[in-house]
Write a protein that holds these residues in place. Sequence first.
Motif, PDB file in Angstrom:
ATOM      1  N   ASN A 148      75.332  68.930  35.294  1.00 57.08           N
ATOM      2  CA  ASN A 148      74.033  68.689  35.926  1.00 57.08           C
ATOM      3  C   ASN A 148      73.615  67.236  35.789  1.00 57.08           C
ATOM      4  N   ALA A 149      73.799  66.682  34.591  1.00 56.08           N
ATOM      5  CA  ALA A 149      73.463  65.277  34.364  1.00 56.08           C
ATOM      6  C   ALA A 149      74.378  64.371  35.180  1.00 56.08           C
ATOM      7  N   PHE A 150      75.643  64.776  35.311  1.00 60.83           N
ATOM      8  CA  PHE A 150      76.575  63.987  36.119  1.00 60.83           C
ATOM      9  C   PHE A 150      76.112  63.941  37.573  1.00 60.83           C
ATOM     10  N   GLY A 151      75.726  65.113  38.109  1.00 64.40           N
ATOM     11  CA  GLY A 151      75.265  65.176  39.485  1.00 64.40           C
ATOM     12  C   GLY A 151      74.010  64.349  39.697  1.00 64.40           C
ATOM     13  N   ALA A 152      73.077  64.393  38.723  1.00 64.09           N
ATOM     14  CA  ALA A 152      71.842  63.621  38.836  1.00 64.09           C
ATOM     15  C   ALA A 152      72.130  62.125  38.820  1.00 64.09           C
ATOM     16  N   SER A 186      78.344  74.216  47.161  1.00 63.84           N
ATOM     17  CA  SER A 186      78.058  74.215  45.721  1.00 63.84           C
ATOM     18  C   SER A 186      78.889  75.245  44.957  1.00 63.84           C
ATOM     19  N   GLU A 187      79.057  76.430  45.531  1.00 66.09           N
ATOM     20  CA  GLU A 187      79.805  77.467  44.836  1.00 66.09           C
ATOM     21  C   GLU A 187      81.282  77.087  44.696  1.00 66.09           C
ATOM     22  N   ARG A 188      81.841  76.484  45.752  1.00 63.81           N
ATOM     23  CA  ARG A 188      83.248  76.086  45.678  1.00 63.81           C
ATOM     24  C   ARG A 188      83.451  74.927  44.706  1.00 63.81           C
ATOM     25  N   ILE A 189      82.471  74.021  44.635  1.00 59.91           N
ATOM     26  CA  ILE A 189      82.567  72.919  43.684  1.00 59.91           C
ATOM     27  C   ILE A 189      82.523  73.460  42.255  1.00 59.91           C
ATOM     28  N   ALA A 190      81.600  74.390  42.018  1.00 59.61           N
ATOM     29  CA  ALA A 190      81.456  74.955  40.675  1.00 59.61           C
ATOM     30  C   ALA A 190      82.710  75.700  40.236  1.00 59.61           C
ATOM     31  N   ALA A 191      83.439  76.289  41.201  1.00 57.56           N
ATOM     32  CA  ALA A 191      84.630  77.080  40.878  1.00 57.56           C
ATOM     33  C   ALA A 191      85.903  76.239  40.818  1.00 57.56           C
ATOM     34  N   ALA A 192      85.821  74.956  41.133  1.00 62.32           N
ATOM     35  CA  ALA A 192      87.017  74.102  41.150  1.00 62.32           C
ATOM     36  C   ALA A 192      87.606  74.006  39.743  1.00 62.32           C
ATOM     37  N   PRO A 193      88.923  74.224  39.588  1.00 63.70           N
ATOM     38  CA  PRO A 193      89.530  74.206  38.257  1.00 63.70           C
ATOM     39  C   PRO A 193      89.683  72.805  37.680  1.00 63.70           C
ATOM     40  N   ARG A 195      87.449  70.156  37.656  1.00 64.10           N
ATOM     41  CA  ARG A 195      86.165  69.463  37.701  1.00 64.10           C
ATOM     42  C   ARG A 195      86.187  68.168  36.908  1.00 64.10           C
ATOM     43  N   ALA A 196      86.803  68.175  35.734  1.00 68.15           N
ATOM     44  CA  ALA A 196      86.841  66.965  34.907  1.00 68.15           C
ATOM     45  C   ALA A 196      87.583  65.840  35.618  1.00 68.15           C
ATOM     46  N   GLN A 197      88.685  66.197  36.259  1.00 69.22           N
ATOM     47  CA  GLN A 197      89.462  65.190  36.996  1.00 69.22           C
ATOM     48  C   GLN A 197      88.658  64.644  38.179  1.00 69.22           C
ATOM     49  N   LEU A 198      87.948  65.529  38.865  1.00 63.97           N
ATOM     50  CA  LEU A 198      87.126  65.098  39.993  1.00 63.97           C
ATOM     51  C   LEU A 198      86.037  64.123  39.547  1.00 63.97           C
ATOM     52  N   MET A 199      85.443  64.397  38.389  1.00 61.71           N
ATOM     53  CA  MET A 199      84.396  63.510  37.881  1.00 61.71           C
ATOM     54  C   MET A 199      84.967  62.142  37.528  1.00 61.71           C
ATOM     55  N   ARG A 200      86.138  62.121  36.895  1.00 62.53           N
ATOM     56  CA  ARG A 200      86.753  60.835  36.535  1.00 62.53           C
ATOM     57  C   ARG A 200      87.102  60.038  37.791  1.00 62.53           C
ATOM     58  N   ARG A 201      87.617  60.735  38.797  1.00 65.06           N
ATOM     59  CA  ARG A 201      87.968  60.044  40.042  1.00 65.06           C
ATOM     60  C   ARG A 201      86.720  59.510  40.739  1.00 65.06           C
ATOM     61  N   SER A 202      85.646  60.292  40.687  1.00 58.16           N
ATOM     62  CA  SER A 202      84.395  59.857  41.305  1.00 58.16           C
ATOM     63  C   SER A 202      83.864  58.597  40.625  1.00 58.16           C
ATOM     64  N   ILE A 203      83.942  58.554  39.306  1.00 61.64           N
ATOM     65  CA  ILE A 203      83.493  57.361  38.566  1.00 61.64           C
ATOM     66  C   ILE A 203      84.308  56.144  38.979  1.00 61.64           C
ATOM     67  N   ARG A 204      85.621  56.334  39.076  1.00 68.03           N
ATOM     68  CA  ARG A 204      86.498  55.215  39.476  1.00 68.03           C
ATOM     69  C   ARG A 204      86.125  54.702  40.858  1.00 68.03           C
ATOM     70  N   HIS A 205      85.867  55.614  41.798  1.00 72.28           N
ATOM     71  CA  HIS A 205      85.466  55.205  43.149  1.00 72.28           C
ATOM     72  C   HIS A 205      84.143  54.420  43.106  1.00 72.28           C
ATOM     73  N   HIS A 206      83.195  54.905  42.319  1.00 70.69           N
ATOM     74  CA  HIS A 206      81.902  54.223  42.235  1.00 70.69           C
ATOM     75  C   HIS A 206      82.055  52.818  41.659  1.00 70.69           C
TER      76      HIS A 206
END
Length: 250
Positions: A148-152, A186-193, A195-206
């Motif tokens: 939640n904090a990551f999304g915010a 939202s439901e498909r994002i929450a169910a993604a196995p 998630r940690a990798q997606l967050m790291r990749r998102s940070i790198r893109h930012h």
Amino acid sequence: MGGPRFEPVRTVRAYERIVEQIEEAVESGALAPGGRLPSERELMVQFSVSRSTVREALRVLQARGLVRSRPGDPNGAEVLPFSPAALHKSMTTLARVAELSLGELVQFRMVLDGSAVLLAARLRTEEQLAEMGEAVAAMRVAAGGDENAFGAADVAFHDAVARAGGNKLIQICTEVVRSIVLKLISERIAAAPDRAQLMRRSIRHHEEVIAAIRAGDGPLAARLSRKAMYDYYAGYVDEGERSALRALLE
């Protein structure tokens, strides 16, 4: 037989004419936010219609976010300042009835974000650049498990970029489209196995986008932003829609 073809004439109800006139008054500035319409009784006199017709018009105007109306208010309906709520409601409805596909919404967001970072690279201040950096730093902290904090923090980053670009319409449309897209998946994002990798990749893109903005390279920042959007959302649309999204990467 040649000549023009005409369409059947549509019967216009009285309340629609009232709505049109009040909308025109708001758009022209004759009615300003915070101002008041005449009372229901006065509107009945001015428009030469019944009370039920006036109230129907006020219901429509309220649904469109133009006025706040209370039946029988002697002060009349209040004219409201612009809000993205009406735009959000309209686009959400279009998405729900399949008039707007997820692919079209994502494509629109890619265009909006690309434009926002292009402007930000040219117009940002040091303070705004610091805001973007603080948002990405918060994303790094939250990547440890607080989704939640990551999304915010992610939303805070994109909001900071949009503000730095200085275009209010882009800010509003970005906010509306982002919330609709995330709601749809939202439901498909929450169910993604992964998630940690997606967050790291998102940070790198930012981080890459911030570097391009800091360097003042708008075209690069825009390309990186569109690529980041594609990488994140491509897996949620079908192949035909992915092709349309890839067209924005060329």
